[in-house]
Design a protein around this motif. Structure first.
Motif, mmCIF file in Angstrom:
data_model
loop_
_atom_site.group_PDB
_atom_site.id
_atom_site.type_symbol
_atom_site.label_atom_id
_atom_site.label_comp_id
_atom_site.label_asym_id
_atom_site.label_seq_id
_atom_site.Cartn_x
_atom_site.Cartn_y
_atom_site.Cartn_z
ATOM 1 N N ARG A 28 0.822 -1.206 0.000
ATOM 2 C CA ARG A 28 0.000 0.000 0.000
ATOM 3 C C ARG A 28 0.859 1.261 0.000
ATOM 4 O O ARG A 28 0.521 2.252 -0.663
ATOM 5 C CB ARG A 28 -0.926 -0.004 1.226
ATOM 6 C CG ARG A 28 -1.779 1.249 1.365
ATOM 7 C CD ARG A 28 -2.649 1.187 2.618
ATOM 8 N NE ARG A 28 -3.324 2.459 2.856
ATOM 9 C CZ ARG A 28 -4.459 2.831 2.297
ATOM 10 N NH1 ARG A 28 -5.061 2.012 1.439
ATOM 11 N NH2 ARG A 28 -4.996 3.998 2.568
ATOM 12 N N ASP A 29 1.973 1.245 0.740
ATOM 13 C CA ASP A 29 2.813 2.440 0.791
ATOM 14 C C ASP A 29 3.396 2.782 -0.570
ATOM 15 O O ASP A 29 3.623 3.957 -0.882
ATOM 16 C CB ASP A 29 3.919 2.263 1.836
ATOM 17 C CG ASP A 29 4.896 1.174 1.451
ATOM 18 O OD1 ASP A 29 4.469 0.016 1.340
ATOM 19 O OD2 ASP A 29 6.088 1.475 1.266
ATOM 20 N N GLU A 30 3.635 1.772 -1.421
ATOM 21 C CA GLU A 30 4.122 2.040 -2.773
ATOM 22 C C GLU A 30 3.043 2.728 -3.604
ATOM 23 O O GLU A 30 3.328 3.675 -4.351
ATOM 24 C CB GLU A 30 4.553 0.728 -3.446
ATOM 25 C CG GLU A 30 5.775 0.095 -2.807
ATOM 26 C CD GLU A 30 6.168 -1.195 -3.499
ATOM 27 O OE1 GLU A 30 7.360 -1.513 -3.520
ATOM 28 O OE2 GLU A 30 5.274 -1.891 -4.033
ATOM 29 N N ARG A 31 1.806 2.268 -3.484
ATOM 30 C CA ARG A 31 0.714 2.912 -4.220
ATOM 31 C C ARG A 31 0.463 4.323 -3.704
ATOM 32 O O ARG A 31 0.129 5.227 -4.475
ATOM 33 C CB ARG A 31 -0.554 2.063 -4.121
ATOM 34 C CG ARG A 31 -0.429 0.694 -4.781
ATOM 35 C CD ARG A 31 -1.775 0.015 -4.952
ATOM 36 N NE ARG A 31 -2.398 -0.306 -3.671
ATOM 37 C CZ ARG A 31 -2.158 -1.410 -2.972
ATOM 38 N NH1 ARG A 31 -1.300 -2.317 -3.434
ATOM 39 N NH2 ARG A 31 -2.774 -1.639 -1.816
ATOM 40 N N LEU A 32 0.651 4.529 -2.397
ATOM 41 C CA LEU A 32 0.530 5.875 -1.837
ATOM 42 C C LEU A 32 1.595 6.806 -2.412
ATOM 43 O O LEU A 32 1.321 7.986 -2.700
ATOM 44 C CB LEU A 32 0.647 5.829 -0.313
ATOM 45 C CG LEU A 32 -0.596 5.401 0.466
ATOM 46 C CD1 LEU A 32 -0.256 5.174 1.929
ATOM 47 C CD2 LEU A 32 -1.705 6.451 0.332
ATOM 48 N N ASP A 33 2.801 6.293 -2.577
ATOM 49 C CA ASP A 33 3.874 7.099 -3.159
ATOM 50 C C ASP A 33 3.539 7.509 -4.586
ATOM 51 O O ASP A 33 3.725 8.671 -4.975
ATOM 52 C CB ASP A 33 5.196 6.326 -3.141
ATOM 53 C CG ASP A 33 5.836 6.304 -1.761
ATOM 54 O OD1 ASP A 33 5.424 7.104 -0.908
ATOM 55 O OD2 ASP A 33 6.747 5.486 -1.537
ATOM 56 N N LEU A 34 3.057 6.574 -5.373
ATOM 57 C CA LEU A 34 2.701 6.899 -6.754
ATOM 58 C C LEU A 34 1.541 7.890 -6.793
ATOM 59 O O LEU A 34 1.531 8.819 -7.612
ATOM 60 C CB LEU A 34 2.340 5.623 -7.520
ATOM 61 C CG LEU A 34 2.008 5.824 -9.006
ATOM 62 C CD1 LEU A 34 3.199 6.434 -9.739
ATOM 63 C CD2 LEU A 34 1.595 4.512 -9.653
ATOM 64 N N ALA A 35 0.560 7.717 -5.928
ATOM 65 C CA ALA A 35 -0.576 8.650 -5.878
ATOM 66 C C ALA A 35 -0.104 10.051 -5.504
ATOM 67 O O ALA A 35 -0.599 11.046 -6.047
ATOM 68 C CB ALA A 35 -1.618 8.148 -4.888
#
Length: 407
Positions: free
Chosen positions: A147-154
């Motif tokens: 999830r933290d990777e998707r948060l970074d991209l967002a």
């Protein structure tokens, strides 16, 4: 007496130039649509004068078309890390190393892509690019499994939305992060093409060390005459006066200091004429003060828990004659929590919160040019002295206030 029409028109013209220049300094990329449409129109109306001023005094190219105005700013200190990219959320957290990498890879993917793209498809391309052996060797990993990777991209995408590179058509980034949906964007290719503000292409940089790579990105043309060297010095000093909270004399080379000593009045008056900033000249340096208080990305003092802690630590550091260890500042925050904790947030009063609170305060003080980090600890810079609190003087009823000695 009535004011002649010509004086009124000249005053209106000067005011518009000032508004346009301040808009560019605050937001170097202005779009024809959106919240800053009026500022864009002003910049476009006075494009010739603005372009000439920035080219002559800073060397920053100003490119304007029907859709956008882009001031290609190059900082006076390319390796300055005190003003990072930040989230567009209220927390405004600074970008991590991985987010910077994702930003570059996202821009590369958008450059290769079509005029519309879905966030899921964009993420897939970024995942492929992060499999590059050189990125893997540098410790960069991005798989979209966490999830933290998707948060970074967002977070990266939201910055591009703010800049106008992307325009949301349908969907929501939060839904994508939670795995409940996707987002569709229009890609504004002309805005995308104007983002890079370097003198040379990154692929041409050969240096290995970070500071050397930054210098190569911003390298000027060969300075083969005194006139070119003086112009380059004028550009560097004007950039720093416009961008840096404080220009300290001890940070300048001998040639820069000699030039500034001779041309200080000329440089500062030119900036004041264009922007309305006022020069505050001290023995240690120069600060261009903004009477309107809106040409800054960091404010002090500031309301809230973090602003209060920053101000209290500034007061503590202002009285120090030698660098203060970070451990001492953490101890000081624990002491302050006992005295002022009733005004702080609950999380700031919890045991173990001191390292994060101190680091956030130090980041703000460093970005304002008020402290320097050294191997011995945190060293106060001269401008921090304005936050020192003098001794309390108790006056009897009817007594006159003590006079200050003239300097």
């Amino acid at each position: 007496m009535t004011t002649p029409l010509t004086e009124v028109l000249e005053g209106q013209h000067a005011a518009e130039i000032r508004r346009a220049s301040r808009a560019l300094l605050k937001e170097p990329l202005l779009l024809a649509h959106g919240a800053r449409t009026d500022e864009f129109r002003l910049v476009r109306r006075h494009a010739t004068e603005l372009r000439d001023w920035f080219d002559r005094n800073t060397g920053w190219p100003l490119q304007i078309d029907t859709e956008s105005a882009r001031l290609r700013k190059i900082p006076g200190t390319p390796a300055d890390a005190t003003h990072p990219a930040r989230e567009t959320s209220r927390a405004a957290a600074p970008f991590s190393r991985r987010r910077y990498v994702l930003l570059c890879l996202t821009l590369a993917a958008l450059e290769r892509g079509e005029s519309q793209i879905a966030l899921g498809r964009l993420a897939e391309q970024v995942v492929v690019d992060t499999s590059d052996p050189q990125l893997a060797a540098a410790g960069i990993e991005f798989t979209l499994e966490r999830r933290d990777e998707r948060l970074d991209l967002a977070a990266v995408v939201k910055v591009l939305l703010h800049l106008g590179v992307l325009r949301r058509v349908a969907g929501d980034e939060d839904a994508y992060v939670s795995g409940a949906g996707d987002v569709l964007y229009d890609v504004e290719r002309r805005v995308l093409a104007g983002l890079l503000a370097t003198r040379r292409g990154p692929s041409l940089v050969q240096a290995a060390a970070f500071e050397e790579r930054m210098s190569e990105l911003a390298v000027e043309t060969a300075l083969e005459s005194d006139e070119l060297r003086f112009r380059a010095t004028r550009h560097r000093l004007t950039r720093r006066l416009l961008d840096d909270p404080v220009l300290y004399y001890d940070e300048l080379s001998d040639a820069e200091l000699a030039y500034l000593t001779r041309q200080r009045a000329f440089l500062t008056s030119r900036i004041t004429e264009l922007t309305g900033l006022v020069a505050e000249v001290r023995a240690e340096g120069i600060a261009m003060v903004d009477p309107l208080d809106d040409l800054t990305d960091v404010r002090m003092p500031e309301q809230g828990t973090h602003g209060h802690i920053t101000l209290l630590l500034a007061e503590h550091l202002a009285t120090a004659s030698t660098p203060v260890p970070v451990t001492e500042l953490r101890r000081r925050v624990r002491e302050l929590a006992t005295e002022h904790g009733g005004f702080w947030s609950k999380s700031a009063r919890e045991p173990g919160a001191e390292p994060e609170l101190v680091e956030q305060a130090l980041m703000k003080l460093a970005s304002l040019g008020l402290i320097a980090r050294t191997s011995e600890g945190i060293a106060p810079r001269p401008a921090l002295a304005r936050y020192a609190v003098g001794e309390t003087v108790v006056l009897e009823a009817g007594a006159a206030a003590p006079r200050k000695a003239k300097k």
